[in-house]
Design an enzyme around this catalytic site. Structure first.
Site, PDB file in Angstrom:
ATOM      1  N   HIS A   1       0.831  -1.212   0.000  1.00  0.00           N
ATOM      2  CA  HIS A   1       0.000   0.000   0.000  1.00  0.00           C
ATOM      3  C   HIS A   1       0.868   1.266   0.000  1.00  0.00           C
ATOM      4  O   HIS A   1       0.740   2.125  -0.877  1.00  0.00           O
ATOM      5  CB  HIS A   1      -0.925  -0.008   1.228  1.00  0.00           C
ATOM      6  CG  HIS A   1      -1.840   1.172   1.311  1.00  0.00           C
ATOM      7  ND1 HIS A   1      -3.151   1.127   0.902  1.00  0.00           N
ATOM      8  CD2 HIS A   1      -1.635   2.441   1.748  1.00  0.00           C
ATOM      9  CE1 HIS A   1      -3.713   2.318   1.081  1.00  0.00           C
ATOM     10  NE2 HIS A   1      -2.808   3.137   1.596  1.00  0.00           N
ATOM     11  N   GLU A   2       1.747   1.354   0.968  1.00  0.00           N
ATOM     12  CA  GLU A   2       2.524   2.593   1.096  1.00  0.00           C
ATOM     13  C   GLU A   2       3.496   2.776  -0.067  1.00  0.00           C
ATOM     14  O   GLU A   2       3.818   3.901  -0.440  1.00  0.00           O
ATOM     15  CB  GLU A   2       3.256   2.639   2.437  1.00  0.00           C
ATOM     16  CG  GLU A   2       2.336   2.606   3.672  1.00  0.00           C
ATOM     17  CD  GLU A   2       1.244   3.666   3.682  1.00  0.00           C
ATOM     18  OE1 GLU A   2       1.422   4.730   3.057  1.00  0.00           O
ATOM     19  OE2 GLU A   2       0.188   3.415   4.308  1.00  0.00           O
TER      20      GLU A   2
ATOM     21  N   HIS B   1       1.852   4.862  -2.690  1.00  0.00           N
ATOM     22  CA  HIS B   1       1.945   6.303  -2.403  1.00  0.00           C
ATOM     23  C   HIS B   1       3.364   6.802  -2.692  1.00  0.00           C
ATOM     24  O   HIS B   1       3.562   7.872  -3.267  1.00  0.00           O
ATOM     25  CB  HIS B   1       1.622   6.573  -0.930  1.00  0.00           C
ATOM     26  CG  HIS B   1       0.169   6.422  -0.576  1.00  0.00           C
ATOM     27  ND1 HIS B   1      -0.829   7.122  -1.200  1.00  0.00           N
ATOM     28  CD2 HIS B   1      -0.450   5.648   0.366  1.00  0.00           C
ATOM     29  CE1 HIS B   1      -2.010   6.797  -0.652  1.00  0.00           C
ATOM     30  NE2 HIS B   1      -1.798   5.909   0.289  1.00  0.00           N
TER      31      HIS B   1
ATOM     32  N   GLU C   1      -4.744   7.693  -3.288  1.00  0.00           N
ATOM     33  CA  GLU C   1      -5.171   6.392  -2.780  1.00  0.00           C
ATOM     34  C   GLU C   1      -5.356   5.381  -3.919  1.00  0.00           C
ATOM     35  O   GLU C   1      -5.193   4.175  -3.708  1.00  0.00           O
ATOM     36  CB  GLU C   1      -6.464   6.569  -1.976  1.00  0.00           C
ATOM     37  CG  GLU C   1      -6.801   5.437  -1.028  1.00  0.00           C
ATOM     38  CD  GLU C   1      -5.826   5.279   0.140  1.00  0.00           C
ATOM     39  OE1 GLU C   1      -4.918   6.116   0.328  1.00  0.00           O
ATOM     40  OE2 GLU C   1      -5.972   4.276   0.873  1.00  0.00           O
TER      41      GLU C   1
HETATM   42 ZN    ZN Z   1      -3.248   5.230   1.632  1.00  0.00          ZN
END
Ligand code: ZN
Length: 503
Positions: free
Chosen positions: A267-268, A271, A297
């Site tokens: 997830h990170e 980003h 996101e």
């Molecule tokens: Zn996020």
């Protein structure tokens, strides 16, 4: 360009402002990773000082004058020219920053700091009543903030939504989210009636270092650049940037649940790759950020879910994971593993939610925020409204406020309104963008199965990352997908994965 030179002078001034923010982020990163607890008081003071200096430098009257002159200088340029986009985005940020009187800002920050501190004490002991009067004030302040930042808005939430998801409105999101809810509730009901996938083996203890080594190598192969980034442990994972060439991610691990490491890292890294992929020219400019919270996101969800929880991905990656964690996985076949990381289990906790139920958590919060801002729901009735919504939408009994209304930090650390929509916008876009990438490059799914991610990565870089804030989110979505924000592709994806046909 710019014979008058106002643009260059504006650029030089704002470079310093953005660097000051970068320094404050470094303090924040350190606080969340390695700072000893004793450092907290001084750190809060130092961070506040840097933020104040950055704010004062930004709202300076000279910046306003330079902006006006720079606007005339760039007026002849196409809208997506660097200078034109720069001035447009700087103007938006500047107008928002000066809209709010300094006295209000001080009152607001003092109140939210006190509320946050009280929440850290009230949540562990399940004391919702202590938060009610504080949250009542937060609601009043949220209305004031809304009126300062968006006088005459159609809905009091609109200016608050615009802070993170510029261009999105209640009028556009409410029907979209309502339709999503209508479609998700029966899907969740069907999934509940099924025998849940066996995921007990995911809790076999494994060495965190081995989990992290696997996840680190995998996100490096996605495209996260460890020469311009690093990965550290924290309690609440996030990505953070000090410059375009130092974009860090933080992750959470548990020896007895390897999903934490895998999916927080995936997830990170999404980003982080977004920020690392900005046009190098954007260093020190207001364009150096994601187009919106929702678009940001979309990049984290793309790698965490659309890729990272797919069968195809694990066909390529599972042999490596198994080799890294032989004790835990030697007797677990691929299909069992993939089913386990996609197990549907409605829970009261948003951050523990599976892909199918996640957006229902978001939509409940979004609707409660609107009800409070519209005066239809009093703060003192919020905890009960929360319980009723969870029973209705997710079929979940919320037994404590700690695992109910008190679970998320958002309302207890900032304004009420605009805090949650970006999560669901990101989920919708993650699928819309992935499908656009696959239309352009039909070989992407086969590459992912083979453990290669460069075509997908290059596509995200070219079509999303490098533009930063050049385009308004709505325009970026239009450029990339040929249409608007749309729940249908995402619903079709979820139905394919979790619907009747999937099992
Ligand atoms: Zn996020």
């Amino acid at each position: 360009m710019a014979e008058g030179g106002a643009f260059e002078r504006l650029e030089a001034r704002l470079f310093d402002v953005i660097d000051l923010h970068g320094v404050s982020y470094l303090l924040k990163w350190d606080q969340a990773t390695y700072m000893p607890p004793g450092g907290a008081v001084a750190r809060a003071r130092q961070t506040a000082l840097l933020k104040t200096i950055a704010h004062e430098r930004f709202v300076d009257v000279e910046v306003g004058r330079l902006l006006e002159r720079a606007e005339r200088e760039v007026a002849h340029l196409p809208v997506d020219a660097f200078e034109a986009a720069y001035v447009r985005v700087a103007r938006r940020d500047f107008d928002r920053a000066v809209a709010t009187p300094a006295a209000f800002t001080r009152r607001f920050f003092a109140h939210t700091a006190k509320t946050y501190q009280t929440w850290t004490e009230a949540r562990p002991v399940d004391d919702w009543s202590r938060m009610v009067p504080l949250l009542e004030t937060t609601l009043e302040l949220s209305h004031e903030l809304s009126a300062f930042e968006g006088p005459g808005a159609d809905h009091p939430a609109d200016p608050l939504i615009a802070r993170s998801d510029h261009g999105m409105t209640v009028a556009a999101l409410r029907p979209l989210f309502a339709a999503l809810r209508e479609a998700l509730v029966p899907l969740v009901r069907v999934a509940r009636e099924r025998e849940p996938a066996d995921d007990a083996f995911l809790r076999r203890p494994t060495a965190v270092a081995a989990q992290v080594a696997f996840a680190r190598a995998r996100v490096a192969s996605f495209g996260y650049d460890l020469q311009r980034g690093r990965i550290d442990p924290t309690a609440h994972p996030f990505a953070i940037e000090f410059s375009l060439d130092d974009v860090r991610i933080t992750i959470r691990s548990r020896a007895d649940d390897l999903r934490e490491t895998l999916f927080t890292t995936f997830h990170e890294s999404g980003h982080g790759m977004y920020h690392q992929g900005l046009d190098p020219r954007f260093e020190g400019t207001p364009l150096a950020d994601g187009a919106s919270a929702g678009v940001h996101e979309s990049q984290s969800r793309l790698w965490e879910n659309v890729v990272g929880r797919s069968h195809g991905f694990w066909r390529g990656a599972y042999p490596d994971l198994r080799a890294a964690l032989p004790d835990a996985l030697h007797d677990v076949p691929l299909d069992t593993f993939v089913a386990a990381v996609n197990a549907v289990r409605p829970s009261p906790i948003r951050t523990a939610a599976d892909e199918l139920t996640y957006d229902l958590h978001v939509i409940v919060r979004f609707e409660l925020e609107l009800a409070m801002l519209e005066g239809r729901l009093a703060v003192r009735d919020l905890a009960d409204a929360w319980r009723a919504a969870y029973a209705d939408v997710l079929g979940v009994d919320v037994e404590t406020d700690r695992d109910g209304v008190l679970q998320d930090v958002h309302w207890f650390s900032r304004e009420i309104g605009g805090a949650f929509q970006g999560y669901t916008i990101g989920n919708l876009l993650s699928v819309q963008f992935f499908e656009a990438a696959c239309r352009a490059h039909p070989e992407i799914p086969a590459e992912i199965e083979a453990g290669r991610y460069d075509t997908l990565f290059a596509w995200t870089r070219q079509h999303v990352h490098r533009h930063g804030r050049t385009y308004d989110p709505v325009d970026l979505i239009e450029h990339v997908t040929g249409g608007g924000l749309d729940a249908e592709p995402y619903l079709a994806y979820l139905r394919g994965k979790f619907g009747d046909a999937a099992n």
